[in-house]
Design an enzyme around this catalytic site. Structure first.
Site, PDB file in Angstrom:
ATOM      1  N   GLY A 127     -30.010  55.653   8.800  1.00 47.18           N
ATOM      2  CA  GLY A 127     -29.612  54.357   8.259  1.00 47.18           C
ATOM      3  C   GLY A 127     -30.766  53.406   8.001  1.00 47.18           C
ATOM      4  O   GLY A 127     -30.579  52.187   7.999  1.00 47.18           O
ATOM      5  N   ASN A 129     -32.252  52.937   5.213  1.00 49.44           N
ATOM      6  CA  ASN A 129     -31.987  52.238   3.952  1.00 49.44           C
ATOM      7  C   ASN A 129     -30.905  51.176   4.129  1.00 49.44           C
ATOM      8  O   ASN A 129     -30.987  50.095   3.536  1.00 49.44           O
ATOM      9  CB  ASN A 129     -31.617  53.245   2.866  1.00 49.44           C
ATOM     10  CG  ASN A 129     -32.835  54.025   2.422  1.00 49.44           C
ATOM     11  OD1 ASN A 129     -33.665  53.514   1.671  1.00 49.44           O
ATOM     12  ND2 ASN A 129     -32.970  55.241   2.918  1.00 49.44           N
ATOM     13  N   MET A 170     -24.597  62.467   3.388  1.00 54.17           N
ATOM     14  CA  MET A 170     -24.871  63.882   3.107  1.00 54.17           C
ATOM     15  C   MET A 170     -23.590  64.689   2.903  1.00 54.17           C
ATOM     16  O   MET A 170     -23.413  65.753   3.497  1.00 54.17           O
ATOM     17  CB  MET A 170     -25.721  64.483   4.233  1.00 54.17           C
ATOM     18  CG  MET A 170     -27.038  63.760   4.472  1.00 54.17           C
ATOM     19  SD  MET A 170     -28.077  63.666   3.001  1.00 54.17           S
ATOM     20  CE  MET A 170     -28.685  65.349   2.970  1.00 54.17           C
ATOM     21  N   ILE A 184     -20.792  65.929  -0.287  1.00 51.22           N
ATOM     22  CA  ILE A 184     -20.421  65.910  -1.703  1.00 51.22           C
ATOM     23  C   ILE A 184     -19.058  65.248  -1.813  1.00 51.22           C
ATOM     24  O   ILE A 184     -18.153  65.542  -1.032  1.00 51.22           O
ATOM     25  CB  ILE A 184     -20.407  67.338  -2.276  1.00 51.22           C
ATOM     26  CG1 ILE A 184     -21.830  67.895  -2.256  1.00 51.22           C
ATOM     27  CG2 ILE A 184     -19.837  67.345  -3.683  1.00 51.22           C
ATOM     28  CD1 ILE A 184     -21.922  69.361  -2.620  1.00 51.22           C
ATOM     29  N   ASN A 188     -26.018  56.273  -5.623  1.00 47.07           N
ATOM     30  CA  ASN A 188     -26.595  57.146  -4.598  1.00 47.07           C
ATOM     31  C   ASN A 188     -28.117  57.063  -4.673  1.00 47.07           C
ATOM     32  O   ASN A 188     -28.691  56.995  -5.758  1.00 47.07           O
ATOM     33  CB  ASN A 188     -26.150  58.597  -4.843  1.00 47.07           C
ATOM     34  CG  ASN A 188     -26.722  59.555  -3.818  1.00 47.07           C
ATOM     35  OD1 ASN A 188     -26.679  59.291  -2.609  1.00 47.07           O
ATOM     36  ND2 ASN A 188     -27.269  60.671  -4.275  1.00 47.07           N
ATOM     37  N   SER A 237     -34.799  58.194  -6.774  1.00 47.07           N
ATOM     38  CA  SER A 237     -33.957  57.673  -7.851  1.00 47.07           C
ATOM     39  C   SER A 237     -32.699  57.039  -7.274  1.00 47.07           C
ATOM     40  O   SER A 237     -32.173  57.505  -6.263  1.00 47.07           O
ATOM     41  CB  SER A 237     -33.508  58.806  -8.787  1.00 47.07           C
ATOM     42  OG  SER A 237     -34.593  59.553  -9.266  1.00 47.07           O
ATOM     43  N   ASP A 285     -25.816  64.845  -7.828  1.00 44.61           N
ATOM     44  CA  ASP A 285     -27.084  64.186  -8.173  1.00 44.61           C
ATOM     45  C   ASP A 285     -27.311  64.172  -9.680  1.00 44.61           C
ATOM     46  O   ASP A 285     -28.467  64.140 -10.139  1.00 44.61           O
ATOM     47  CB  ASP A 285     -28.277  64.848  -7.460  1.00 44.61           C
ATOM     48  CG  ASP A 285     -28.142  64.786  -5.939  1.00 44.61           C
ATOM     49  OD1 ASP A 285     -27.609  63.785  -5.431  1.00 44.61           O
ATOM     50  OD2 ASP A 285     -28.557  65.750  -5.268  1.00 44.61           O
TER      51      ASP A 285
END
Ligand code: GRF
Length: 221
Positions: free
Chosen positions: A15, A17, A93, A95, A110, A139, A148
């Site tokens: 965490g 970010n 993490m 999908i 994301n 990105s 992604d």
């Protein structure tokens, strides 16, 4: 999407970010209400960061659901309850499937540790090293059904040094990711951004190439 005011953050781990976003709100740089932090990992350290900041958090462990579709349905319900303008996947993490994608299309971003479209998926640092690349980066992209693969809003580059390994490269990219996520979310609080049909429109104009993180910490051409 009108300028963003309310956001939910999805995490799976450290965490850091999330912390960068929390700090940017606390300093007054980011005019954002982080309404909810959701983790799919019960002991994710990022949950403590949410707690310290007084942000509501929830744990939704994917292993407790019969299948992916059940997990997605529960996640979508949990997310919808807050009616966030934006959902930020910051080290999440898992999908994400249609039950989440459909209601939140164009409102989910994301952070990915590669210069997309290069290196979707995992092990991006080692893959960049193995390819002999000179630069790596991160990105921010809108989330679509393609892993992604959604339209890229912004990127930051760092040089790959001669003695880099995956660990040193990840360690040097980390702080740049923090700057990128804050700059990108700040941008979304200041502009009307639409994402549909594989393109991003900023205040009505198509974005031809992703923004770059500038030396002053904002996004620019
Ligand atoms: C970041 O490196 C991000 O690029 C990747 O996962 C990491 C998350 O780190 N997808 P943290 O949980 O925000 O510290």
């Amino acid at each position: 999407m009108n300028p963003v005011r309310k956001a939910t953050v999805l995490i799976s781990g450290t965490g850091s970010n999330l912390q960068a976003l929390i700090d940017a709100v606390a300093s007054g740089r980011l005019d954002l209400d982080i309404v909810h932090v959701i983790s799919n990992v019960a002991d994710a350290p990022g949950l403590q960061r949410a707690e310290r900041a007084g942000i509501r958090s929830s744990i939704l462990e994917h292993g407790r659901f019969a299948d992916r579709a059940d997990f997605d349905a529960a996640l979508a319900l949990l997310m919808a309850a807050d009616a966030p303008d934006l959902v930020i996947l910051a080290g999440f993490m898992r999908i994400i499937g249609d039950a989440v994608l459909e209601p939140f299309a164009g409102r989910m971003i994301n952070l990915h540790p590669a210069l997309l479209p290069k290196y979707r998926g995992v092990n991006t640092y080692q893959r960049a090293l193995d390819a002999g690349d000179d630069i790596h980066g991160a990105s921010i992209h809108f989330v679509t059904a393609e892993l992604d693969g959604g339209p890229v809003l912004s990127q930051v580059e760092i040089p790959i040094l001669g003695d880099d390994d995956a660990t040193t490269l990840a360690a040097r990219l980390g702080p740049k990711e923090h700057e990128l996520v804050v700059a990108s979310v700040e941008f979304l609080t200041r502009h009307a951004v639409e994402c549909g049909d594989g393109t991003i429109k900023i205040d009505g104009k198509p974005l031809a190439t992703p923004y770059r993180l500038q030396a002053d910490g904002t996004l620019g051409a």
